[in-house]
Write a protein that holds these residues in place. Structure first.
Motif, mmCIF file in Angstrom:
data_model
loop_
_atom_site.group_PDB
_atom_site.id
_atom_site.type_symbol
_atom_site.label_atom_id
_atom_site.label_comp_id
_atom_site.label_asym_id
_atom_site.label_seq_id
_atom_site.Cartn_x
_atom_site.Cartn_y
_atom_site.Cartn_z
ATOM 1 N N ASP A 88 0.797 -1.227 0.000
ATOM 2 C CA ASP A 88 0.000 0.000 0.000
ATOM 3 C C ASP A 88 0.830 1.278 0.000
ATOM 4 O O ASP A 88 0.279 2.361 -0.160
ATOM 5 N N ASP A 89 2.140 1.166 0.171
ATOM 6 C CA ASP A 89 3.005 2.338 0.238
ATOM 7 C C ASP A 89 3.358 2.763 -1.197
ATOM 8 O O ASP A 89 4.316 2.266 -1.793
ATOM 9 N N ILE A 90 2.557 3.677 -1.750
ATOM 10 C CA ILE A 90 2.713 4.052 -3.156
ATOM 11 C C ILE A 90 4.073 4.680 -3.438
ATOM 12 O O ILE A 90 4.724 4.321 -4.423
ATOM 13 N N PRO A 91 4.574 5.614 -2.602
ATOM 14 C CA PRO A 91 5.910 6.166 -2.885
ATOM 15 C C PRO A 91 7.002 5.086 -2.892
ATOM 16 O O PRO A 91 7.909 5.118 -3.731
ATOM 17 N N LEU A 92 6.920 4.125 -1.977
ATOM 18 C CA LEU A 92 7.912 3.051 -1.950
ATOM 19 C C LEU A 92 7.771 2.146 -3.168
ATOM 20 O O LEU A 92 8.769 1.720 -3.761
ATOM 21 N N THR A 93 6.534 1.865 -3.566
ATOM 22 C CA THR A 93 6.281 1.061 -4.768
ATOM 23 C C THR A 93 6.909 1.726 -5.984
ATOM 24 O O THR A 93 7.575 1.065 -6.787
ATOM 25 N N GLU A 94 6.728 3.029 -6.136
ATOM 26 C CA GLU A 94 7.309 3.751 -7.268
ATOM 27 C C GLU A 94 8.827 3.796 -7.164
ATOM 28 O O GLU A 94 9.533 3.646 -8.164
ATOM 29 N N ALA A 95 9.335 4.007 -5.953
ATOM 30 C CA ALA A 95 10.789 4.091 -5.766
ATOM 31 C C ALA A 95 11.479 2.785 -6.141
ATOM 32 O O ALA A 95 12.549 2.791 -6.762
ATOM 33 N N PRO A 142 -2.880 -0.758 -16.643
ATOM 34 C CA PRO A 142 -2.724 -1.143 -15.235
ATOM 35 C C PRO A 142 -3.718 -0.404 -14.348
ATOM 36 O O PRO A 142 -3.948 0.786 -14.513
ATOM 37 N N ALA A 143 -4.297 -1.152 -13.383
ATOM 38 C CA ALA A 143 -5.349 -0.592 -12.553
ATOM 39 C C ALA A 143 -4.901 -0.254 -11.135
ATOM 40 O O ALA A 143 -5.602 0.437 -10.427
ATOM 41 N N SER A 144 -3.729 -0.728 -10.729
ATOM 42 C CA SER A 144 -3.263 -0.487 -9.358
ATOM 43 C C SER A 144 -1.937 0.261 -9.393
ATOM 44 O O SER A 144 -1.234 0.243 -10.400
ATOM 45 N N PRO A 145 -1.570 0.911 -8.286
ATOM 46 C CA PRO A 145 -0.263 1.572 -8.234
ATOM 47 C C PRO A 145 0.887 0.605 -8.484
ATOM 48 O O PRO A 145 1.865 0.960 -9.151
ATOM 49 N N THR A 146 0.780 -0.633 -7.977
ATOM 50 C CA THR A 146 1.844 -1.615 -8.185
ATOM 51 C C THR A 146 1.978 -1.954 -9.656
ATOM 52 O O THR A 146 3.083 -1.940 -10.208
ATOM 53 N N SER A 147 0.874 -2.244 -10.331
ATOM 54 C CA SER A 147 0.978 -2.612 -11.746
ATOM 55 C C SER A 147 1.339 -1.404 -12.615
ATOM 56 O O SER A 147 2.015 -1.557 -13.633
ATOM 57 N N ARG A 148 0.960 -0.201 -12.210
ATOM 58 C CA ARG A 148 1.398 0.995 -12.963
ATOM 59 C C ARG A 148 2.910 1.169 -12.863
ATOM 60 O O ARG A 148 3.582 1.467 -13.849
ATOM 61 N N ALA A 149 3.445 0.979 -11.648
ATOM 62 C CA ALA A 149 4.891 1.122 -11.465
ATOM 63 C C ALA A 149 5.650 0.023 -12.225
ATOM 64 O O ALA A 149 6.729 0.259 -12.765
ATOM 65 N N ARG A 150 5.078 -1.172 -12.274
ATOM 66 C CA ARG A 150 5.737 -2.255 -12.992
ATOM 67 C C ARG A 150 5.640 -2.054 -14.506
ATOM 68 O O ARG A 150 6.558 -2.414 -15.243
ATOM 69 N N ALA A 151 4.548 -1.476 -14.979
ATOM 70 C CA ALA A 151 4.441 -1.157 -16.402
ATOM 71 C C ALA A 151 5.500 -0.118 -16.789
ATOM 72 O O ALA A 151 6.114 -0.211 -17.863
ATOM 73 N N ALA A 152 5.717 0.863 -15.919
ATOM 74 C CA ALA A 152 6.766 1.857 -16.176
ATOM 75 C C ALA A 152 8.131 1.179 -16.205
ATOM 76 O O ALA A 152 8.973 1.479 -17.060
ATOM 77 N N ALA A 153 8.356 0.253 -15.284
ATOM 78 C CA ALA A 153 9.630 -0.466 -15.226
ATOM 79 C C ALA A 153 9.866 -1.258 -16.501
ATOM 80 O O ALA A 153 10.997 -1.331 -17.005
ATOM 81 N N GLU A 154 8.819 -1.852 -17.033
ATOM 82 C CA GLU A 154 8.949 -2.630 -18.272
ATOM 83 C C GLU A 154 9.540 -1.790 -19.391
ATOM 84 O O GLU A 154 10.334 -2.267 -20.193
ATOM 85 N N ARG A 155 9.127 -0.536 -19.460
ATOM 86 C CA ARG A 155 9.569 0.328 -20.553
ATOM 87 C C ARG A 155 11.079 0.501 -20.533
ATOM 88 O O ARG A 155 11.721 0.466 -21.575
ATOM 89 N N TYR A 156 11.677 0.643 -19.339
ATOM 90 C CA TYR A 156 13.133 0.794 -19.261
ATOM 91 C C TYR A 156 13.828 -0.470 -19.753
ATOM 92 O O TYR A 156 14.830 -0.404 -20.467
ATOM 93 N N VAL A 157 13.293 -1.615 -19.361
ATOM 94 C CA VAL A 157 13.898 -2.888 -19.761
ATOM 95 C C VAL A 157 13.770 -3.088 -21.267
ATOM 96 O O VAL A 157 14.746 -3.422 -21.951
ATOM 97 N N LEU A 158 12.577 -2.855 -21.797
ATOM 98 C CA LEU A 158 12.362 -3.041 -23.237
ATOM 99 C C LEU A 158 13.171 -2.049 -24.066
ATOM 100 O O LEU A 158 13.731 -2.415 -25.104
ATOM 101 N N ASP A 159 13.245 -0.799 -23.610
ATOM 102 C CA ASP A 159 14.028 0.208 -24.343
ATOM 103 C C ASP A 159 15.510 -0.144 -24.388
ATOM 104 O O ASP A 159 16.223 0.269 -25.299
ATOM 105 N N ALA A 160 15.972 -0.918 -23.392
ATOM 106 C CA ALA A 160 17.380 -1.339 -23.359
ATOM 107 C C ALA A 160 17.592 -2.669 -24.078
ATOM 108 O O ALA A 160 18.680 -3.228 -24.038
ATOM 109 N N GLY A 161 16.545 -3.183 -24.738
ATOM 110 C CA GLY A 161 16.669 -4.441 -25.469
ATOM 111 C C GLY A 161 16.473 -5.671 -24.612
ATOM 112 O O GLY A 161 16.801 -6.788 -25.028
ATOM 113 N N GLY A 162 15.913 -5.480 -23.404
ATOM 114 C CA GLY A 162 15.714 -6.607 -22.494
ATOM 115 C C GLY A 162 14.428 -7.364 -22.772
ATOM 116 O O GLY A 162 13.694 -7.077 -23.723
#
Length: 200
Positions: A88-95, A142-162
């Motif tokens: 439930d800690d949204i700032p920590l989830t994003e961090a 994504p419907a939750s803060p956790t899945s939104r943060a993970r969707a953002a994380a995916e972009r960094y990995v995919l942009d780096a060819g991961g």
């Protein structure tokens, strides 16, 4: 010699199973798997140790503290990024999930890592069910803060060819969410289940 592998989240549910599988696959190799842990005291112990009897290569770093990641990928060929914050800690989830993944991917790129694999979640697609969809066919919703943060994380990995893995429900030994949640739900129902069908 096998590729040198760094695992994040090696003390967590998915990461600990990944470490066990790597130990089995690399039983005869001289190099232990490198584990990135925020708290080395959380290193799983299973009789033979988390490295199958070899000296564990543990680096202490925190995905929520980007400077602490400097050098963790040096000498590494593959990063298996299994760490995630769910809560439930949204700032920590994003961090951790968003900014931490970005910093890890930047460090992997700086160190010349050849492959980054990120364990995300099918929840980046939003609420299902989804039937017969092929990769790339579903929009991210994504419907939750956790899945939104993970969707953002995916972009960094995919942009780096991961590579991004999006499992749906993950269960097994050590699961604290899926089966315990179902057991709790069944405890609230007045009827049991018989002869039901399920769709995954």
């Amino acid at each position: 010699m096998s590729p040198r592998i760094l695992v994040t989240g090696g003390s967590g549910f998915i990461g600990s199973h990944v470490v066990t599988a790597l130990r089995e696959a690399q039983r005869d190799t001289p190099d232990p798997v490198r584990l990135l842990l925020r708290d080395p005291a959380s290193l799983p112990t299973d009789g033979g140790g988390a490295d199958g009897g070899r000296t564990a290569d543990v680096v202490r770093a925190d995905l929520a503290d980007a400077p602490s990641l400097r050098g963790v990928c040096d000498g590494v060929d593959v990063v298996l990024h299994c760490a995630s914050h769910i809560g439930d800690d949204i700032p920590l989830t994003e961090a951790i999930n968003d900014h931490g993944t970005r910093a890890l991917v930047e460090e992997a790129t700086r160190a010349g890592v050849s492959r980054v694999v990120y364990v995300s979640t099918a929840a980046v697609y939003g609420r299902g069910p989804f039937t017969g969809a092929l990769p790339g066919e579903l929009p991210l919703a994504p419907a939750s803060p956790t899945s939104r943060a993970r969707a953002a994380a995916e972009r960094y990995v995919l942009d780096a060819g991961g590579v991004v893995l999006r499992p749906h429900l993950v269960l097994g030994a050590g699961d604290r969410w899926v089966v315990p949640g179902l057991v709790g739900l069944m405890g609230l129902l007045s009827a049991g289940l018989k002869g039901g069908a399920a769709r995954h």
